[in-house]
Write a protein that holds these residues in place. Structure first.
Motif, PDB file in Angstrom:
ATOM      1  N   THR A   5       0.836  -1.205   0.000  1.00  0.00           N
ATOM      2  CA  THR A   5       0.000   0.000   0.000  1.00  0.00           C
ATOM      3  C   THR A   5       0.868   1.250   0.000  1.00  0.00           C
ATOM      4  OG1 THR A   5      -1.697  -1.195   1.248  1.00  0.00           O
ATOM      5  CG2 THR A   5      -1.852   1.209   1.224  1.00  0.00           C
ATOM      6  N   ALA A  37     -10.074   4.813  -2.524  1.00  0.00           N
ATOM      7  CA  ALA A  37     -10.035   3.554  -1.773  1.00  0.00           C
ATOM      8  C   ALA A  37     -10.361   2.379  -2.686  1.00  0.00           C
ATOM      9  CB  ALA A  37     -11.011   3.614  -0.606  1.00  0.00           C
ATOM     10  N   LEU A  57      -7.264   1.475  -4.754  1.00  0.00           N
ATOM     11  CA  LEU A  57      -6.305   0.745  -3.932  1.00  0.00           C
ATOM     12  C   LEU A  57      -6.766  -0.685  -3.703  1.00  0.00           C
ATOM     13  CD1 LEU A  57      -5.389   3.437  -1.244  1.00  0.00           C
ATOM     14  CD2 LEU A  57      -3.843   2.485  -2.970  1.00  0.00           C
ATOM     15  N   ALA A  58      -8.060  -0.856  -3.437  1.00  0.00           N
ATOM     16  CA  ALA A  58      -8.600  -2.193  -3.197  1.00  0.00           C
ATOM     17  C   ALA A  58      -8.414  -3.077  -4.424  1.00  0.00           C
ATOM     18  CB  ALA A  58     -10.079  -2.093  -2.821  1.00  0.00           C
ATOM     19  N   VAL A 104      -8.910  -1.888   2.980  1.00  0.00           N
ATOM     20  CA  VAL A 104      -8.063  -0.740   2.657  1.00  0.00           C
ATOM     21  C   VAL A 104      -8.184   0.331   3.728  1.00  0.00           C
ATOM     22  CG1 VAL A 104      -7.786   1.212   1.070  1.00  0.00           C
ATOM     23  CG2 VAL A 104      -7.986  -1.108   0.168  1.00  0.00           C
ATOM     24  N   ASP A 144      -6.345  -0.643   6.759  1.00  0.00           N
ATOM     25  CA  ASP A 144      -4.903  -0.544   6.554  1.00  0.00           C
ATOM     26  C   ASP A 144      -4.426   0.902   6.595  1.00  0.00           C
ATOM     27  OD1 ASP A 144      -4.689  -3.250   6.391  1.00  0.00           O
ATOM     28  OD2 ASP A 144      -4.450  -3.337   4.199  1.00  0.00           O
TER      29      ASP A 144
END
Length: 239
Positions: free
Chosen positions: A13, A25, A28-29, A39, A42
């Motif tokens: 990440t 988000a 990123l996921a 996410v 995290d």
């Protein structure tokens, strides 16, 4: 499929956050192969580490790390530490004036991350990398090694364990057990200088000709490079 450790996912990440100005988000996921809720958890963990994570809601919003802020302390796994140590050992052997300034301190800091019983091996890594001349003939025939063989070769070299190899020379394939005592760089080709149990002799094996490699339980003590190289004659002229 085994679940990825949280620390490894956090490091991934961080890499993504550093790679561009902003992420959602959901993006990123998708990149990490997890759900949005994971996410968000995290990101909270990263903030607790001291990473300056900023988030903006609404259209045009996203998650970012300010350009002038750091990404916190880097956490490396054992395999990553080994890769760095080998890279440092190679840099020392090549004696690049641009890379030698802090190598000693870096090597000591990395070595300190290993248990005391491993540090003797680490101290000898530099001596187990040999560098020879570049060869036009080798450059023309060299091809990238099979990715699947690199990790077992890496571990066998560092932990001084024998390998069972499937090795192709021309049209002939042999299965042999070898002890990888030294790495030889004849740019761009990498070789293993080994004690070959099949032949009962020293051999230099091109890494790109290794088709399969498996660790065995057998260990070995590193032989002297001078004796191994002498047994092959002018080794770099032969490769």
């Amino acid at each position: 499929m085994p679940r990825e450790p949280v620390t490894d996912r956090l490091d991934r990440t961080l890499g993504l956050l550093a790679s561009r100005p902003s992420w959602t988000a959901r993006e990123l996921a998708d990149e990490l192969g997890v759900c949005v809720r994971t996410v968000r958890r995290d990101l909270v963990r990263l903030a607790a580490r001291g990473v300056a994570v900023e988030a903006e809601r609404g259209r045009g919003g996203g998650v970012r790390v300010p350009a002038r802020s750091g990404l916190g302390r880097v956490q490396l796994g054992a395999e990553e530490l080994l890769d760095l140590l080998l890279a440092l050992a190679l840099a020392e052997r090549l004696r690049s004036p641009l890379l030698l300034t802090t190598l000693g301190g870096l090597r000591q800091k990395l070595a300190a991350a290993f248990p005391p019983e491993e540090r003797a091996r680490i101290a000898g890594l530099r001596r187990r990398i040999l560098v020879g001349p570049t060869s036009a003939a080798i450059t023309a025939s060299w091809k990238p090694p099979r990715p699947a063989v690199l990790r077992p070769i890496h571990e066998a070299f560092f932990h001084q364990r024998a390998l069972e190899l499937t090795y192709r020379a021309g049209q002939r394939c042999t299965i042999r057990v070898v002890e990888p005592h030294y790495l030889l760089l004849n740019w761009p080709a990498w070789y293993l200088l080994v004690w070959d149990h099949l032949r009962g002799a020293v051999r230099a094996l091109r890494v790109d000709r290794i088709e399969a490699a498996d660790l065995t339980d057998a260990t070995f003590r590193v032989r002297k490079a001078e004796a191994m190289v002498a047994s092959l004659g002018d080794i770099f002229a032969q490769l």
